[in-house]
Write a protein that holds these residues in place. Sequence first.
Motif, PDB file in Angstrom:
ATOM      1  N   LYS A  43       0.846  -1.186   0.000  1.00 38.19           N
ATOM      2  CA  LYS A  43       0.000   0.000   0.000  1.00 38.19           C
ATOM      3  C   LYS A  43       0.883   1.238   0.000  1.00 38.19           C
ATOM      4  O   LYS A  43       1.853   1.321   0.744  1.00 38.19           O
ATOM      5  N   GLN A  44       0.519   2.205  -0.834  1.00 37.07           N
ATOM      6  CA  GLN A  44       1.207   3.498  -0.887  1.00 37.07           C
ATOM      7  C   GLN A  44       0.553   4.434   0.131  1.00 37.07           C
ATOM      8  O   GLN A  44      -0.668   4.508   0.190  1.00 37.07           O
ATOM      9  N   LEU A  45       1.376   5.130   0.898  1.00 32.06           N
ATOM     10  CA  LEU A  45       0.875   6.062   1.913  1.00 32.06           C
ATOM     11  C   LEU A  45       1.705   7.341   1.897  1.00 32.06           C
ATOM     12  O   LEU A  45       2.873   7.319   1.513  1.00 32.06           O
ATOM     13  N   ARG A  46       1.109   8.431   2.366  1.00 30.93           N
ATOM     14  CA  ARG A  46       1.834   9.687   2.529  1.00 30.93           C
ATOM     15  C   ARG A  46       1.875   9.992   4.033  1.00 30.93           C
ATOM     16  O   ARG A  46       0.875   9.900   4.727  1.00 30.93           O
ATOM     17  N   ILE A  47       3.056  10.369   4.512  1.00 34.48           N
ATOM     18  CA  ILE A  47       3.238  10.678   5.936  1.00 34.48           C
ATOM     19  C   ILE A  47       2.643  12.050   6.231  1.00 34.48           C
ATOM     20  O   ILE A  47       3.009  13.050   5.611  1.00 34.48           O
ATOM     21  N   VAL A  94      -1.434  -1.488  10.401  1.00 44.42           N
ATOM     22  CA  VAL A  94      -0.312  -0.544  10.354  1.00 44.42           C
ATOM     23  C   VAL A  94      -0.640   0.637   9.440  1.00 44.42           C
ATOM     24  O   VAL A  94      -0.371   1.791   9.782  1.00 44.42           O
ATOM     25  N   ALA A  95      -1.261   0.381   8.295  1.00 42.99           N
ATOM     26  CA  ALA A  95      -1.649   1.471   7.393  1.00 42.99           C
ATOM     27  C   ALA A  95      -2.671   2.377   8.068  1.00 42.99           C
ATOM     28  O   ALA A  95      -2.590   3.606   7.957  1.00 42.99           O
ATOM     29  N   GLY A  96      -3.622   1.800   8.785  1.00 45.54           N
ATOM     30  CA  GLY A  96      -4.619   2.594   9.498  1.00 45.54           C
ATOM     31  C   GLY A  96      -3.993   3.504  10.533  1.00 45.54           C
ATOM     32  O   GLY A  96      -4.382   4.664  10.689  1.00 45.54           O
ATOM     33  N   LEU A  97      -2.987   2.988  11.217  1.00 49.06           N
ATOM     34  CA  LEU A  97      -2.275   3.781  12.237  1.00 49.06           C
ATOM     35  C   LEU A  97      -1.524   4.939  11.585  1.00 49.06           C
ATOM     36  O   LEU A  97      -1.576   6.082  12.058  1.00 49.06           O
ATOM     37  N   ILE A  98      -0.863   4.654  10.470  1.00 49.37           N
ATOM     38  CA  ILE A  98      -0.121   5.711   9.756  1.00 49.37           C
ATOM     39  C   ILE A  98      -1.091   6.761   9.219  1.00 49.37           C
ATOM     40  O   ILE A  98      -0.868   7.968   9.346  1.00 49.37           O
ATOM     41  N   GLU A  99      -2.197   6.315   8.625  1.00 48.07           N
ATOM     42  CA  GLU A  99      -3.192   7.249   8.065  1.00 48.07           C
ATOM     43  C   GLU A  99      -3.846   8.099   9.141  1.00 48.07           C
ATOM     44  O   GLU A  99      -4.256   9.227   8.885  1.00 48.07           O
ATOM     45  N   SER A 100      -3.932   7.577  10.375  1.00 50.58           N
ATOM     46  CA  SER A 100      -4.542   8.336  11.469  1.00 50.58           C
ATOM     47  C   SER A 100      -3.605   9.406  12.026  1.00 50.58           C
ATOM     48  O   SER A 100      -3.991  10.213  12.867  1.00 50.58           O
ATOM     49  N   GLY A 101      -2.338   9.398  11.580  1.00 49.38           N
ATOM     50  CA  GLY A 101      -1.376  10.403  12.046  1.00 49.38           C
ATOM     51  C   GLY A 101      -0.528   9.947  13.210  1.00 49.38           C
ATOM     52  O   GLY A 101       0.193  10.738  13.803  1.00 49.38           O
ATOM     53  N   LEU A 102      -0.617   8.675  13.593  1.00 47.01           N
ATOM     54  CA  LEU A 102       0.194   8.111  14.662  1.00 47.01           C
ATOM     55  C   LEU A 102       0.125   8.918  15.959  1.00 47.01           C
ATOM     56  O   LEU A 102       1.106   9.207  16.607  1.00 47.01           O
ATOM     57  N   GLY A 103      -1.085   9.318  16.316  1.00 48.41           N
ATOM     58  CA  GLY A 103      -1.298   9.992  17.588  1.00 48.41           C
ATOM     59  C   GLY A 103      -0.938  11.471  17.614  1.00 48.41           C
ATOM     60  O   GLY A 103      -0.954  12.094  18.667  1.00 48.41           O
TER      61      GLY A 103
END
Length: 87
Positions: free
Chosen positions: A4-8, A77-86
């Motif tokens: 999956k491609q994600l943007r930080i 893990v993708a969901g956590l990254i997409e949520s902004g990691l807190g």
Amino acid sequence: MVRKQLRIKNISGLHLRPTGMLCNEAIKYQSSIQIVTGSTTANAKSVLSILGACVKCGDEIELICEGNDEEEALAAVAGLIESGLGE
């Protein structure tokens, strides 16, 4: 193998606190979880490996999971990254 491609989104990128959260989630799964950014590949279960990748805000990463529970690992893990990691 799933990808999956994600943007930080984190303003400070993947610094120590969000990296710790990401690793704590990743180690729950048996699958291998890799973060690829540019020519760098980091083990998502290692804080030092992720910090060494120097992932900044706005960077495009590819999350790669491979193993028995790869679908679940990718989703979590993708969901956590997409949520902004807190942050």
